[in-house]
Enzyme design. Structure first.
Site, PDB file in Angstrom:
ATOM      1  N   TYR A  32      -1.618   0.025  10.650  1.00 34.67           N
ATOM      2  CA  TYR A  32      -1.754  -0.530   9.289  1.00 34.67           C
ATOM      3  C   TYR A  32      -0.567  -0.101   8.432  1.00 34.67           C
ATOM      4  O   TYR A  32       0.055  -0.926   7.745  1.00 34.67           O
ATOM      5  CB  TYR A  32      -3.069  -0.035   8.674  1.00 34.67           C
ATOM      6  CG  TYR A  32      -3.258  -0.396   7.219  1.00 34.67           C
ATOM      7  CD1 TYR A  32      -3.764  -1.641   6.844  1.00 34.67           C
ATOM      8  CD2 TYR A  32      -2.933   0.512   6.205  1.00 34.67           C
ATOM      9  CE1 TYR A  32      -3.939  -1.974   5.508  1.00 34.67           C
ATOM     10  CE2 TYR A  32      -3.109   0.190   4.864  1.00 34.67           C
ATOM     11  CZ  TYR A  32      -3.612  -1.044   4.520  1.00 34.67           C
ATOM     12  OH  TYR A  32      -3.783  -1.374   3.187  1.00 34.67           O
TER      13      TYR A  32
ATOM     14  N   SER B  55       0.876  -1.184   0.000  1.00 28.81           N
ATOM     15  CA  SER B  55       0.000   0.000   0.000  1.00 28.81           C
ATOM     16  C   SER B  55       0.905   1.224   0.000  1.00 28.81           C
ATOM     17  O   SER B  55       1.997   1.181   0.590  1.00 28.81           O
ATOM     18  CB  SER B  55      -0.864   0.017   1.270  1.00 28.81           C
ATOM     19  OG  SER B  55      -1.404   1.313   1.474  1.00 28.81           O
TER      20      SER B  55
HETATM   21  P1  NAD Z   1     -11.257  -5.932   0.017  1.00 28.67           P
HETATM   22  O1  NAD Z   1     -11.773  -5.641   1.380  1.00 28.67           O
HETATM   23  O2  NAD Z   1     -12.185  -5.850  -1.134  1.00 28.67           O
HETATM   24  O3  NAD Z   1     -10.544  -7.368  -0.008  1.00 28.67           O
HETATM   25  C1  NAD Z   1      -9.749  -7.851   1.028  1.00 28.67           C
HETATM   26  C2  NAD Z   1     -10.097  -9.332   1.230  1.00 28.67           C
HETATM   27  O4  NAD Z   1      -9.166  -9.880   2.187  1.00 28.67           O
HETATM   28  C3  NAD Z   1     -11.512  -9.518   1.824  1.00 28.67           C
HETATM   29  O5  NAD Z   1     -12.261 -10.408   1.012  1.00 28.67           O
HETATM   30  C4  NAD Z   1     -11.242 -10.098   3.198  1.00 28.67           C
HETATM   31  O6  NAD Z   1     -12.240 -11.001   3.658  1.00 28.67           O
HETATM   32  C5  NAD Z   1      -9.896 -10.800   2.993  1.00 28.67           C
HETATM   33  N1  NAD Z   1      -9.203 -11.037   4.255  1.00 28.67           N
HETATM   34  C6  NAD Z   1      -9.047 -10.190   5.297  1.00 28.67           C
HETATM   35  N2  NAD Z   1      -8.392 -10.793   6.309  1.00 28.67           N
HETATM   36  C7  NAD Z   1      -8.130 -12.064   5.886  1.00 28.67           C
HETATM   37  C8  NAD Z   1      -7.490 -13.170   6.497  1.00 28.67           C
HETATM   38  N3  NAD Z   1      -6.979 -13.084   7.723  1.00 28.67           N
HETATM   39  N4  NAD Z   1      -7.402 -14.337   5.791  1.00 28.67           N
HETATM   40  C9  NAD Z   1      -7.921 -14.427   4.533  1.00 28.67           C
HETATM   41  N5  NAD Z   1      -8.534 -13.394   3.906  1.00 28.67           N
HETATM   42  C10 NAD Z   1      -8.642 -12.231   4.591  1.00 28.67           C
HETATM   43  O7  NAD Z   1     -10.067  -4.902  -0.183  1.00 28.67           O
HETATM   44  P2  NAD Z   1      -9.020  -4.635  -1.373  1.00 28.67           P
HETATM   45  O8  NAD Z   1      -9.020  -3.163  -1.578  1.00 28.67           O
HETATM   46  O9  NAD Z   1      -9.206  -5.525  -2.529  1.00 28.67           O
HETATM   47  O10 NAD Z   1      -7.664  -5.004  -0.610  1.00 28.67           O
HETATM   48  C11 NAD Z   1      -6.733  -5.936  -1.124  1.00 28.67           C
HETATM   49  C12 NAD Z   1      -5.342  -5.552  -0.662  1.00 28.67           C
HETATM   50  O11 NAD Z   1      -5.047  -4.243  -1.133  1.00 28.67           O
HETATM   51  C13 NAD Z   1      -5.137  -5.520   0.847  1.00 28.67           C
HETATM   52  O12 NAD Z   1      -3.896  -6.114   1.175  1.00 28.67           O
HETATM   53  C14 NAD Z   1      -5.097  -4.046   1.178  1.00 28.67           C
HETATM   54  O13 NAD Z   1      -4.328  -3.786   2.323  1.00 28.67           O
HETATM   55  C15 NAD Z   1      -4.482  -3.480  -0.077  1.00 28.67           C
HETATM   56  N6  NAD Z   1      -4.760  -2.063  -0.306  1.00 28.67           N
HETATM   57  C16 NAD Z   1      -6.059  -1.611  -0.375  1.00 28.67           C
HETATM   58  C17 NAD Z   1      -6.287  -0.256  -0.589  1.00 28.67           C
HETATM   59  C18 NAD Z   1      -7.692   0.307  -0.684  1.00 28.67           C
HETATM   60  O14 NAD Z   1      -7.858   1.530  -0.834  1.00 28.67           O
HETATM   61  N7  NAD Z   1      -8.727  -0.542  -0.629  1.00 28.67           N
HETATM   62  C19 NAD Z   1      -5.210   0.615  -0.763  1.00 28.67           C
HETATM   63  C20 NAD Z   1      -3.912   0.116  -0.699  1.00 28.67           C
HETATM   64  C21 NAD Z   1      -3.703  -1.235  -0.470  1.00 28.67           C
END
Ligand code: NAD
Length: 252
Positions: free
Chosen positions: A163, A150
């Site tokens: 985080y 991120s």
């Molecule tokens: P999202 O919430 O749509 O997807 C995240 C998924 O991870 C969810 O389905 C959740 O159930 C699953 N998850 C959480 N904890 C878990 C665990 N312990 N075991 C198995 N699965 C688990 O969000 P996203 O935006 O697709 O996020 C994906 C990645 O991108 C993450 O690593 C997040 O930190 C990163 N990210 C997101 C953003 C944002 O703005 N959404 C920005 C930068 C980085």
């Protein structure tokens, strides 16, 4: 949109019921790979998305389990490797903000021991436990790993200090794993800016943010991040230990 010929390739994607993980599993499968999709076993969306993709004729399987705990990662990986008969690509994408709105940097009371531990377990240590469990299979296939980091790893604007620090740790873990598993296995990461996903933490009006803070004037789509992940995993044979930032220019 990237299209590679990934027939006979095998991939495991964590956090694959939603957002970037779902888009990545879909892209890998549409390119011909067989994909094990992991998410929490409490997340009903995993079963529904696997069934939907299988209905499209894609070769995807469900490999549920909590990747933040070392014992369940051993189970998730062995289940996936058995289903797929091997493993070429591990995508450590699962993550959580653990909060519905950003925690101000000076609110030290909100950063309890339990919150810190959850942030480290899910957003940092999961990538280590998963890679450790998959190491043998990846070495055998000369495969690769991609971690979803991120831009909060580089700024002070994420959902919380805990985080952001976990994601900063994931940057360095990526480098360590890359050196530890070279020359057989490459390990890289992507660092998204804001994502158009069902992410639990809301930063307010996304259109306003895009208009005022993002030089490219929009937030990123899960499919755009998925393409980067697939590129790093499958088509960047001389790249390892790198994090590719994809944030629409926010840090410029
Ligand atoms: P999202 O919430 O749509 O997807 C995240 C998924 O991870 C969810 O389905 C959740 O159930 C699953 N998850 C959480 N904890 C878990 C665990 N312990 N075991 C198995 N699965 C688990 O969000 P996203 O935006 O697709 O996020 C994906 C990645 O991108 C993450 O690593 C997040 O930190 C990163 N990210 C997101 C953003 C944002 O703005 N959404 C920005 C930068 C980085």
């Amino acid at each position: 949109m990237i299209n590679f010929d990934l027939r006979n390739k095998k991939a495991l994607v964590t956090g694959a019921a939603s957002g970037i993980g779902l888009a990545t599993a879909t892209r890998l499968a549409r390119c011909g790979a067989v994909v094990a999709m992991n998410d929490l076993d409490t997340n009903d969306k995993l079963t529904a998305e696997v069934a939907r993709l299988r209905g499209e004729g894609l070769k995807v399987y469900s490999a549920p389990g909590d990747v933040s705990q070392s014992d369940s990662t051993a189970h998730v990986v062995s289940h996936a490797v058995n289903l797929l008969s091997g493993l070429d690509y591990l995508i450590n994408n699962a993550g959580t903000p653990g909060t519905k709105s950003p925690i101000p940097l000076d609110d030290f009371d909100a950063l309890t021991p339990a919150f810190w531990q959850k942030m480290l377990d899910v957003n940092l240590l999961s990538a280590f436990w998963m890679t450790k469990a998959a190491r043998g299979a990846l070495m055998e296939s000369r495969g690769s790993v991609v971690n979803t980091v991120s831009i909060s790893a580089y700024t002070c604007d994420g959902s919380s200090t805990a985080y952001a620090c976990a994601k900063a740790g994931l940057v360095h873990l990526t480098r360590h794993l890359a050196k530890a598993m070279a020359p057989l296995v490459r390990v890289n990461g992507i660092a998204p800016g804001m994502v158009n996903s069902p992410w639990e933490c809301s930063f307010g009006d996304q259109e306003e943010y895009a208009r005022t803070a993002v030089p490219l004037r929009r937030i990123g789509q899960p499919e755009e991040y998925a393409d980067l992940i697939v590129f790093l995993a499958t088509a960047a044979p001389y790249v390892t230990g790198e994090i590719v930032v994809a944030d629409g220019g926010v840090q410029l």
